[in-house]
Write a protein that holds these residues in place. Structure first.
Motif, PDB file in Angstrom:
ATOM      1  N   HIS A  10       0.833  -1.211   0.000  1.00  0.00           N
ATOM      2  CA  HIS A  10       0.000   0.000   0.000  1.00  0.00           C
ATOM      3  C   HIS A  10       0.860   1.249   0.000  1.00  0.00           C
ATOM      4  O   HIS A  10       2.016   1.220   0.454  1.00  0.00           O
ATOM      5  CB  HIS A  10      -0.927   0.006   1.216  1.00  0.00           C
ATOM      6  CG  HIS A  10      -0.216  -0.027   2.532  1.00  0.00           C
ATOM      7  ND1 HIS A  10       0.073   1.100   3.251  1.00  0.00           N
ATOM      8  CD2 HIS A  10       0.306  -1.059   3.266  1.00  0.00           C
ATOM      9  CE1 HIS A  10       0.710   0.765   4.372  1.00  0.00           C
ATOM     10  NE2 HIS A  10       0.868  -0.537   4.408  1.00  0.00           N
ATOM     11  N   ASP A  14       6.675   1.802   5.517  1.00  0.00           N
ATOM     12  CA  ASP A  14       5.504   0.959   5.808  1.00  0.00           C
ATOM     13  C   ASP A  14       4.560   0.943   4.605  1.00  0.00           C
ATOM     14  O   ASP A  14       3.903   1.952   4.330  1.00  0.00           O
ATOM     15  CB  ASP A  14       4.806   1.502   7.063  1.00  0.00           C
ATOM     16  CG  ASP A  14       3.491   0.794   7.372  1.00  0.00           C
ATOM     17  OD1 ASP A  14       3.110  -0.135   6.636  1.00  0.00           O
ATOM     18  OD2 ASP A  14       2.842   1.190   8.355  1.00  0.00           O
ATOM     19  N   GLU A  69      -4.960   0.762   3.483  1.00  0.00           N
ATOM     20  CA  GLU A  69      -4.468  -0.294   4.359  1.00  0.00           C
ATOM     21  C   GLU A  69      -4.464   0.197   5.802  1.00  0.00           C
ATOM     22  O   GLU A  69      -4.762  -0.542   6.721  1.00  0.00           O
ATOM     23  CB  GLU A  69      -3.044  -0.719   3.938  1.00  0.00           C
ATOM     24  CG  GLU A  69      -2.568  -2.008   4.570  1.00  0.00           C
ATOM     25  CD  GLU A  69      -1.981  -1.837   5.957  1.00  0.00           C
ATOM     26  OE1 GLU A  69      -1.834  -2.837   6.652  1.00  0.00           O
ATOM     27  OE2 GLU A  69      -1.667  -0.691   6.354  1.00  0.00           O
ATOM     28  N   HIS A  75       7.335  -6.320   3.248  1.00  0.00           N
ATOM     29  CA  HIS A  75       6.990  -5.279   4.220  1.00  0.00           C
ATOM     30  C   HIS A  75       8.112  -5.167   5.240  1.00  0.00           C
ATOM     31  O   HIS A  75       8.819  -6.141   5.479  1.00  0.00           O
ATOM     32  CB  HIS A  75       5.681  -5.655   4.941  1.00  0.00           C
ATOM     33  CG  HIS A  75       4.889  -4.479   5.424  1.00  0.00           C
ATOM     34  ND1 HIS A  75       5.204  -3.810   6.574  1.00  0.00           N
ATOM     35  CD2 HIS A  75       3.804  -3.855   4.906  1.00  0.00           C
ATOM     36  CE1 HIS A  75       4.333  -2.814   6.742  1.00  0.00           C
ATOM     37  NE2 HIS A  75       3.475  -2.817   5.745  1.00  0.00           N
TER      38      HIS A  75
HETATM   39 ZN   LIG Z   1       1.766  -1.491   6.094  1.00  0.00          ZN
END
Ligand SMILES: [Zn+2]
Length: 416
Positions: A87, A98, A132, A194
């Motif tokens: 995302h 992130d 997200e 991630h």
């Molecule tokens: Zn995330």
């Protein structure tokens, strides 16, 4: 795999530059990113991403909830693509990695395949999932949840932010209400890179986390009803103190989570005293409980033990405690074949690695219900995330992208 292919690496500097180029959309003074979903800044990064996908030769589709899919054709166009991505939205005071790392690493994988002139057997689809983070609209991870049918599209479109703006209005205002019905963009598998958002990889000096599971979640809303009375004139033995009751529940929760550990955590993160006053014994408190484990049986045991402890405490203290389970998400067990593919890629590339559980929720956890799915983690500094100081090294980001590249190659196959 032939030698040239097994030596194939992504362009670390290009990936790093891309991460920092897009970090300017919503950049904060403290070096983080504020890019709330479907905001003007989100539109900027989406426009950038769309153009980068098109420049890389991808066909871009946008679904009715704004999720973006860039498809790279394979030799066999009848096969559903291997999906990869994450995302591009952030928390209000979020970091540069992130979600963004996973989305831009997916783009980097495509660019690397283009540069090497590699056609895969199966198509590849790089994804940017809408909302997200869940900080502007609830629930978090709403687009991937709708994709697998947990919510209807209309339900999600009608969700409102704090200003009363609906998801549908926000999508229209930035021009990202697409025409692809939600859930119809085919994906044969999905892999998400991630940052770990936890301290384990860094503490153990490991580069790659091979994520094999995600925690199940129990969310409760609780209410304690005691009796408000004078702080000076009510003898201790006669009190029905809601806060003292909550204190016992907090410690019981801690003891129960520890008893079922190491694979269990429990948190009381919110507690509100109704009409608080210095010289009044608290009579009413609303509170939340959050319990997690990767083991369904442990989740059941946490629920049972918590309810028993609360029943005992409330009876002894003569207060009423109600506890409502408002959300139960079962644990995620990622697809064993895909998990092995991630592990094999890490091994082949010579990166130190370990199996790991995701403590946070991810779009991959939602998708895993319908599509074979796995995740790759890389370390982040001090395990800190959802913070402007969130940090990761260029080397670790590149390592994660290389694992993603070789996982995708093993899943998509190379056309001969
Ligand atoms: Zn995330």
């Amino acid at each position: 795999m032939n030698r040239a292919l097994s030596n194939l690496q992504i362009d670390s500097a290009r990936l790093w530059d891309t991460i920092h180029e897009t970090a300017k959309f919503g950049a904060t003074k403290k070096g983080g990113v504020r890019r709330l979903t479907l905001s003007a800044e989100d539109k900027q990064v989406r426009d950038w991403f769309r153009k980068a996908c098109e420049d890389a030769g991808l066909e871009v589709h946008v679904d009715a909830l704004g999720s973006m899919f860039g498809v790279r054709k394979g030799r066999d166009t009848s096969k559903p693509p291997v999906g990869l991505g994450s995302h591009l939205d952030t928390q209000p005071t979020g970091g540069k990695y992130d979600g963004i790392l996973g989305t831009l690493a997916a783009l980097e994988v495509v660019r690397t395949l283009n540069d090497a002139g590699i056609e895969t057997e199966v198509p590849i689809c790089i994804c940017n999932w809408t909302n997200e983070e869940g900080s502007r609209f609830a629930p978090a991870m709403m687009a991937s949840a709708a994709y697998v049918g947990d919510f209807t599209t209309d339900d999600i479109l009608s969700r409102k932010d704090a200003e009363g703006v609906t998801v549908g209005e926000a999508l229209d205002s930035i021009g990202y209400r697409g025409d692809v019905p939600v859930g119809t963009q085919k994906l044969g598998s999905f892999v998400e890179l991630h940052i770990e958002q936890g301290p384990i990889l860094e503490a153990e000096g490991k580069t790659i986390g091979v994520v094999d599971s995600g925690q199940g979640v129990l969310w409760y809303d609780g209410k304690i009803t005691g009796f408000e009375s004078h702080a000076g004139s009510t003898p201790m033995a006669l009190r029905r103190d809601a806060l003292a009751t909550l204190s016992e529940i907090v410690l019981a929760m801690e003891a129960i989570a520890k008893k079922h550990g190491p694979n269990a955590v429990g948190t009381i993160g919110e507690a509100v005293i109704a009409k608080p006053s210095r010289n009044v014994i608290p009579g009413e408190i609303a509170f939340t409980m959050d319990c997690r484990s990767t083991d369904g049986a442990i989740m059941d045991a946490l629920d049972r033990d918590l309810r028993a402890a609360i029943a005992e405490i409330s009876a002894r203290r003569k207060v009423e405690v109600t506890v409502d389970l408002v959300w139960r998400k079962p644990p995620t067990h990622f697809n064993p074949k895909l998990v092995d593919a991630v592990e094999n890629a890490a091994k082949m590339l010579g990166y130190s690695h370990r199996r790991i559980t995701s403590g946070a929720g991810h779009d991959a956890c939602n998708l895993n219900v319908k599509i074979p799915t796995a995740m790759v983690f890389v370390p982040c500094k001090d395990g800190v995330s959802h913070n402007e100081i969130e940090d990761a090294t260029q080397g670790d980001c590149a390592a994660g992208a290389n694992v993603l590249l070789h996982t995708v190659l093993s899943l998509a196959g190379v056309a001969s």
